[in-house]
Design a protein around this motif. Sequence first.
Motif, PDB file in Angstrom:
ATOM      1  N   LEU A  32       0.819  -1.208   0.000  1.00 36.51           N
ATOM      2  CA  LEU A  32       0.000   0.000   0.000  1.00 36.51           C
ATOM      3  C   LEU A  32       0.857   1.265   0.000  1.00 36.51           C
ATOM      4  O   LEU A  32       0.573   2.211  -0.742  1.00 36.51           O
ATOM      5  CB  LEU A  32      -0.944   0.005   1.201  1.00 36.51           C
ATOM      6  CG  LEU A  32      -2.003  -1.094   1.207  1.00 36.51           C
ATOM      7  CD1 LEU A  32      -2.805  -1.057   2.498  1.00 36.51           C
ATOM      8  CD2 LEU A  32      -2.916  -0.971   0.011  1.00 36.51           C
ATOM      9  N   GLY A  36       1.022   3.213  -3.356  1.00 35.56           N
ATOM     10  CA  GLY A  36       0.303   4.464  -3.111  1.00 35.56           C
ATOM     11  C   GLY A  36       1.159   5.693  -3.352  1.00 35.56           C
ATOM     12  O   GLY A  36       0.758   6.608  -4.085  1.00 35.56           O
ATOM     13  N   THR A  37       2.353   5.721  -2.770  1.00 32.95           N
ATOM     14  CA  THR A  37       3.225   6.880  -2.969  1.00 32.95           C
ATOM     15  C   THR A  37       3.717   6.948  -4.414  1.00 32.95           C
ATOM     16  O   THR A  37       3.808   8.028  -4.988  1.00 32.95           O
ATOM     17  CB  THR A  37       4.419   6.876  -2.002  1.00 32.95           C
ATOM     18  OG1 THR A  37       5.146   5.646  -2.144  1.00 32.95           O
ATOM     19  CG2 THR A  37       3.987   7.078  -0.571  1.00 32.95           C
TER      20      THR A  37
END
Length: 107
Positions: A32, A36-37
Amino acid sequence: MDRDLLCLLYAGFLAAGGAIGFAKKGSLPSLLAGVGTGAIVGLSTLYAIPAQPTIVSVISGALTVAMGNRYRKGGKFFPPGAVAIASGAIFIGQALFISKYGWTRRG
Protein backbone atom coordinates in the motif's frame (compact mmCIF):
# COMPACT_ATOMS: atom_id res chain seq x y z
CA MET A 1 18.05 14.31 -17.53
CA ASP A 2 14.55 15.75 -17.50
CA ARG A 3 13.07 16.35 -14.04
CA ASP A 4 9.75 14.74 -15.00
CA LEU A 5 11.51 11.60 -16.21
CA LEU A 6 13.36 11.35 -12.91
CA CYS A 7 10.08 11.71 -11.02
CA LEU A 8 8.50 8.97 -13.12
CA LEU A 9 11.47 6.67 -12.54
CA TYR A 10 11.23 7.41 -8.81
CA ALA A 11 7.49 6.60 -8.89
CA GLY A 12 8.23 3.27 -10.57
CA PHE A 13 10.97 2.53 -8.03
CA LEU A 14 8.55 3.14 -5.15
CA ALA A 15 5.76 1.06 -6.68
CA ALA A 16 8.09 -1.80 -7.60
CA GLY A 17 9.57 -1.78 -4.10
CA GLY A 18 6.12 -2.07 -2.55
CA ALA A 19 5.19 -4.91 -4.89
CA ILE A 20 8.43 -6.76 -4.17
CA GLY A 21 7.92 -6.34 -0.43
CA PHE A 22 4.47 -7.84 -0.77
CA ALA A 23 5.65 -10.70 -2.99
CA LYS A 24 8.58 -11.64 -0.72
CA LYS A 25 7.12 -11.13 2.75
CA GLY A 26 3.39 -10.79 2.16
CA SER A 27 3.58 -7.27 3.60
CA LEU A 28 0.37 -5.43 2.79
CA PRO A 29 1.66 -2.17 4.36
CA SER A 30 4.66 -2.28 2.00
CA LEU A 31 2.38 -2.79 -0.98
CA LEU A 32 0.00 0.00 0.00
CA ALA A 33 2.77 2.47 0.89
CA GLY A 34 4.93 1.72 -2.15
CA VAL A 35 2.19 1.60 -4.75
CA GLY A 36 0.30 4.46 -3.11
CA THR A 37 3.23 6.88 -2.97
CA GLY A 38 4.42 5.77 -6.40
CA ALA A 39 0.97 6.39 -7.85
CA ILE A 40 0.72 9.85 -6.30
CA VAL A 41 4.15 10.86 -7.60
CA GLY A 42 3.56 9.32 -11.02
CA LEU A 43 0.07 10.70 -11.57
CA SER A 44 0.97 14.19 -10.37
CA THR A 45 3.88 14.16 -12.83
CA LEU A 46 2.02 12.62 -15.78
CA TYR A 47 -0.97 14.93 -15.51
CA ALA A 48 1.21 18.01 -14.90
CA ILE A 49 -0.63 18.98 -11.73
CA PRO A 50 0.44 22.52 -10.85
CA ALA A 51 1.38 21.55 -7.28
CA GLN A 52 3.51 18.60 -8.46
CA PRO A 53 6.81 19.96 -7.09
CA THR A 54 5.21 20.40 -3.68
CA ILE A 55 3.60 16.96 -3.72
CA VAL A 56 6.81 15.20 -4.71
CA SER A 57 8.92 17.14 -2.21
CA VAL A 58 6.56 16.29 0.67
CA ILE A 59 6.48 12.58 -0.22
CA SER A 60 10.21 12.30 -0.86
CA GLY A 61 11.05 14.25 2.30
CA ALA A 62 8.80 12.08 4.44
CA LEU A 63 10.23 8.89 2.91
CA THR A 64 13.79 10.14 3.43
CA VAL A 65 13.17 10.58 7.14
CA ALA A 66 11.05 7.44 7.66
CA MET A 67 13.23 5.05 5.69
CA GLY A 68 16.42 6.65 6.98
CA ASN A 69 15.27 5.89 10.52
CA ARG A 70 14.40 2.31 9.54
CA TYR A 71 17.85 1.89 8.02
CA ARG A 72 19.53 3.37 11.09
CA LYS A 73 17.61 1.04 13.43
CA GLY A 74 17.76 -2.12 11.33
CA GLY A 75 21.07 -1.76 9.52
CA LYS A 76 19.84 -3.45 6.33
CA PHE A 77 20.58 -1.41 3.22
CA PHE A 78 17.82 -2.80 1.06
CA PRO A 79 15.08 -1.65 1.01
CA PRO A 80 15.20 1.14 3.64
CA GLY A 81 18.66 2.50 2.84
CA ALA A 82 18.07 2.46 -0.91
CA VAL A 83 14.71 4.20 -0.58
CA ALA A 84 16.18 6.78 1.81
CA ILE A 85 18.99 7.63 -0.61
CA ALA A 86 16.71 7.79 -3.68
CA SER A 87 14.14 9.86 -1.78
CA GLY A 88 16.82 12.21 -0.48
CA ALA A 89 18.16 12.78 -3.99
CA ILE A 90 14.67 13.50 -5.34
CA PHE A 91 13.98 15.79 -2.39
CA ILE A 92 17.12 17.82 -3.07
CA GLY A 93 16.22 18.08 -6.76
CA GLN A 94 12.70 19.22 -5.94
CA ALA A 95 14.01 21.74 -3.39
CA LEU A 96 16.33 23.22 -6.00
CA PHE A 97 13.48 23.41 -8.52
CA ILE A 98 11.18 25.04 -5.96
CA SER A 99 13.84 27.56 -4.98
CA LYS A 100 14.20 28.57 -8.62
CA TYR A 101 10.60 28.43 -9.89
CA GLY A 102 8.38 28.43 -6.80
CA TRP A 103 5.96 25.90 -5.34
CA THR A 104 4.00 25.29 -8.51
CA ARG A 105 5.01 23.92 -11.90
CA ARG A 106 6.21 26.78 -14.09
CA GLY A 107 9.66 25.70 -15.25
